[in-house]
Motif scaffolding. Structure first.
Motif, PDB file in Angstrom:
ATOM      1  N   VAL A   1       0.844  -1.203   0.000  1.00  0.00           N
ATOM      2  CA  VAL A   1       0.000   0.000   0.000  1.00  0.00           C
ATOM      3  C   VAL A   1       0.880   1.253   0.000  1.00  0.00           C
ATOM      4  O   VAL A   1       0.629   2.216  -0.732  1.00  0.00           O
ATOM      5  N   VAL A   2       1.941   1.234   0.815  1.00  0.00           N
ATOM      6  CA  VAL A   2       2.886   2.367   0.853  1.00  0.00           C
ATOM      7  C   VAL A   2       3.505   2.571  -0.535  1.00  0.00           C
ATOM      8  O   VAL A   2       3.629   3.694  -1.019  1.00  0.00           O
ATOM      9  N   PHE A   3       3.892   1.466  -1.176  1.00  0.00           N
ATOM     10  CA  PHE A   3       4.514   1.561  -2.503  1.00  0.00           C
ATOM     11  C   PHE A   3       3.554   2.199  -3.521  1.00  0.00           C
ATOM     12  O   PHE A   3       3.961   3.008  -4.352  1.00  0.00           O
ATOM     13  N   GLU A   4       2.273   1.807  -3.446  1.00  0.00           N
ATOM     14  CA  GLU A   4       1.287   2.383  -4.364  1.00  0.00           C
ATOM     15  C   GLU A   4       1.126   3.886  -4.122  1.00  0.00           C
ATOM     16  O   GLU A   4       1.041   4.673  -5.072  1.00  0.00           O
ATOM     17  N   TYR A   5       1.102   4.284  -2.853  1.00  0.00           N
ATOM     18  CA  TYR A   5       1.012   5.705  -2.503  1.00  0.00           C
ATOM     19  C   TYR A   5       2.209   6.450  -3.079  1.00  0.00           C
ATOM     20  O   TYR A   5       2.073   7.546  -3.610  1.00  0.00           O
ATOM     21  N   PHE A   6       3.396   5.843  -2.944  1.00  0.00           N
ATOM     22  CA  PHE A   6       4.627   6.480  -3.431  1.00  0.00           C
ATOM     23  C   PHE A   6       4.570   6.688  -4.947  1.00  0.00           C
ATOM     24  O   PHE A   6       4.908   7.758  -5.454  1.00  0.00           O
ATOM     25  N   LYS A   7       4.124   5.654  -5.648  1.00  0.00           N
ATOM     26  CA  LYS A   7       4.048   5.758  -7.118  1.00  0.00           C
ATOM     27  C   LYS A   7       3.104   6.880  -7.537  1.00  0.00           C
ATOM     28  O   LYS A   7       3.418   7.682  -8.422  1.00  0.00           O
ATOM     29  N   LYS A   8       1.927   6.949  -6.887  1.00  0.00           N
ATOM     30  CA  LYS A   8       0.952   8.004  -7.217  1.00  0.00           C
ATOM     31  C   LYS A   8       1.514   9.376  -6.873  1.00  0.00           C
ATOM     32  O   LYS A   8       1.399  10.331  -7.643  1.00  0.00           O
ATOM     33  N   TRP A   9       2.118   9.470  -5.688  1.00  0.00           N
ATOM     34  CA  TRP A   9       2.693  10.740  -5.217  1.00  0.00           C
ATOM     35  C   TRP A   9       3.781  11.226  -6.177  1.00  0.00           C
ATOM     36  O   TRP A   9       3.821  12.397  -6.540  1.00  0.00           O
ATOM     37  N   THR A  10       4.643  10.312  -6.623  1.00  0.00           N
ATOM     38  CA  THR A  10       5.738  10.678  -7.537  1.00  0.00           C
ATOM     39  C   THR A  10       5.200  11.295  -8.819  1.00  0.00           C
ATOM     40  O   THR A  10       5.745  12.270  -9.337  1.00  0.00           O
ATOM     41  N   MET A  11       4.108  10.743  -9.332  1.00  0.00           N
ATOM     42  CA  MET A  11       3.528  11.247 -10.577  1.00  0.00           C
ATOM     43  C   MET A  11       2.974  12.669 -10.432  1.00  0.00           C
ATOM     44  O   MET A  11       2.799  13.385 -11.417  1.00  0.00           O
ATOM     45  N   GLU A  12       2.726  13.068  -9.184  1.00  0.00           N
ATOM     46  CA  GLU A  12       2.188  14.419  -8.944  1.00  0.00           C
ATOM     47  C   GLU A  12       3.287  15.465  -8.776  1.00  0.00           C
ATOM     48  O   GLU A  12       3.014  16.653  -8.662  1.00  0.00           O
ATOM     49  N   GLN A  13       4.553  15.025  -8.717  1.00  0.00           N
ATOM     50  CA  GLN A  13       5.665  15.945  -8.492  1.00  0.00           C
ATOM     51  C   GLN A  13       6.275  16.409  -9.817  1.00  0.00           C
ATOM     52  O   GLN A  13       6.204  15.705 -10.813  1.00  0.00           O
ATOM     53  N   SER A  14       6.894  17.591  -9.775  1.00  0.00           N
ATOM     54  CA  SER A  14       7.517  18.113 -11.002  1.00  0.00           C
ATOM     55  C   SER A  14       8.993  18.447 -10.803  1.00  0.00           C
ATOM     56  O   SER A  14       9.612  19.045 -11.668  1.00  0.00           O
ATOM     57  N   ALA A  15       9.563  18.058  -9.662  1.00  0.00           N
ATOM     58  CA  ALA A  15      10.979  18.337  -9.395  1.00  0.00           C
ATOM     59  C   ALA A  15      11.859  17.390 -10.213  1.00  0.00           C
ATOM     60  O   ALA A  15      11.405  16.316 -10.635  1.00  0.00           O
ATOM     61  N   PRO A  16      13.134  17.750 -10.445  1.00  0.00           N
ATOM     62  CA  PRO A  16      14.042  16.866 -11.176  1.00  0.00           C
ATOM     63  C   PRO A  16      14.198  15.500 -10.506  1.00  0.00           C
ATOM     64  O   PRO A  16      14.370  14.488 -11.170  1.00  0.00           O
ATOM     65  N   TYR A  17      14.141  15.498  -9.169  1.00  0.00           N
ATOM     66  CA  TYR A  17      14.164  14.216  -8.467  1.00  0.00           C
ATOM     67  C   TYR A  17      13.358  14.315  -7.187  1.00  0.00           C
ATOM     68  O   TYR A  17      13.108  15.411  -6.677  1.00  0.00           O
ATOM     69  N   VAL A  18      12.894  13.170  -6.714  1.00  0.00           N
ATOM     70  CA  VAL A  18      12.131  13.085  -5.470  1.00  0.00           C
ATOM     71  C   VAL A  18      12.810  12.066  -4.556  1.00  0.00           C
ATOM     72  O   VAL A  18      13.591  11.229  -5.017  1.00  0.00           O
ATOM     73  N   ILE A  19      12.509  12.163  -3.282  1.00  0.00           N
ATOM     74  CA  ILE A  19      13.138  11.275  -2.295  1.00  0.00           C
ATOM     75  C   ILE A  19      12.093  10.427  -1.592  1.00  0.00           C
ATOM     76  O   ILE A  19      11.031  10.927  -1.198  1.00  0.00           O
ATOM     77  N   MET A  20      12.405   9.142  -1.449  1.00  0.00           N
ATOM     78  CA  MET A  20      11.649   8.276  -0.533  1.00  0.00           C
ATOM     79  C   MET A  20      12.563   8.004   0.662  1.00  0.00           C
ATOM     80  O   MET A  20      13.604   7.379   0.526  1.00  0.00           O
TER      81      MET A  20
END
Length: 203
Positions: A95-114
């Motif tokens: 469930v956490v992984f799915e949240y992360f994938k969705k969250w990443t798609m909403e970001q516009s930075a060059p990179y994101v951190i988990m």
């Protein structure tokens, strides 16, 4: 999302209990990098209605008598029961992984951190492009965590003993930040930030 928009690089930040992951991630946040805390998300998710019955079922008892997860009771149950720990993780991590994938798609930075304490153990390392490990001497980690009576020395050592060692993390990471008392973490973070921006820009 337009195909001309390049997706963000994904960077996993991990380290042992008390190594200073959150402090490092706070600096990245100041640099404008979005940070997803897998541990905080897991805590929230474990109180969601769809997971309560599943967790109670594998635990064999009601861990939500107050309406929220009794984390101390769960910790007691899983401390010496690796099988139960695996079952709980198999409910929570996907469930956490799915949240992360969705969250990443909403970001516009060059990179994101988990940010994740169990990046390797949970399989989350497979979701990221690069891994950064924070390394701090064990005695300094104990000192930081015992200060303010948050944990006893024994509790800290038990947690550390149940995690992967630094050597494993270092050998499986792209970047390492040493966060001992006299280490300068800001210049190290700035160097890694620049390396990741260069990687994103193909320079």
């Amino acid at each position: 999302m337009s195909s001309s928009v390049k997706s963000s690089l994904k960077v996993g930040v991990t380290g042992g209990f008390g190594s200073g992951k959150t402090t490092v991630c706070r600096v990245f946040s100041v640099l404008g990098i979005p940070v997803f805390s897998a541990d905080n998300e897991a805590r929230e998710i474990m109180n969601s209605p769809e997971l309560i019955s599943k967790i109670n079922s594998v635990a064999g008892k009601d861990l939500y008598t107050t309406g929220k997860l009794d984390r101390q009771e769960l910790a007691k149950l899983i401390f010496n029961d690796h099988d139960l720990l695996e079952k709980v993780n198999s409910i929570v991590h996907p469930v956490v992984f799915e949240y992360f994938k969705k969250w990443t798609m909403e970001q516009s930075a060059p990179y994101v951190i988990m940010e994740a304490a169990v990046l390797f153990e949970s399989g989350a390392a497979l979701l990221v492009d690069k891994v950064l490990t924070i390394v701090t001497p064990v005695e300094q980690r104990i000192e930081r965590l015992v200060k303010g009576n948050r944990f006893t020395r024994e509790q800290v050592l038990d947690r550390i003993k149940n995690q992967l060692d630094d050597e494993y993390r270092i050998n499986h990471s792209d970047y390492v930040i040493h966060n001992a008392e006299n280490d300068m973490i800001i210049p190290a973070i700035l160097r890694i930030n620049q390396a990741l921006l260069n990687l994103y820009n193909g320079t």
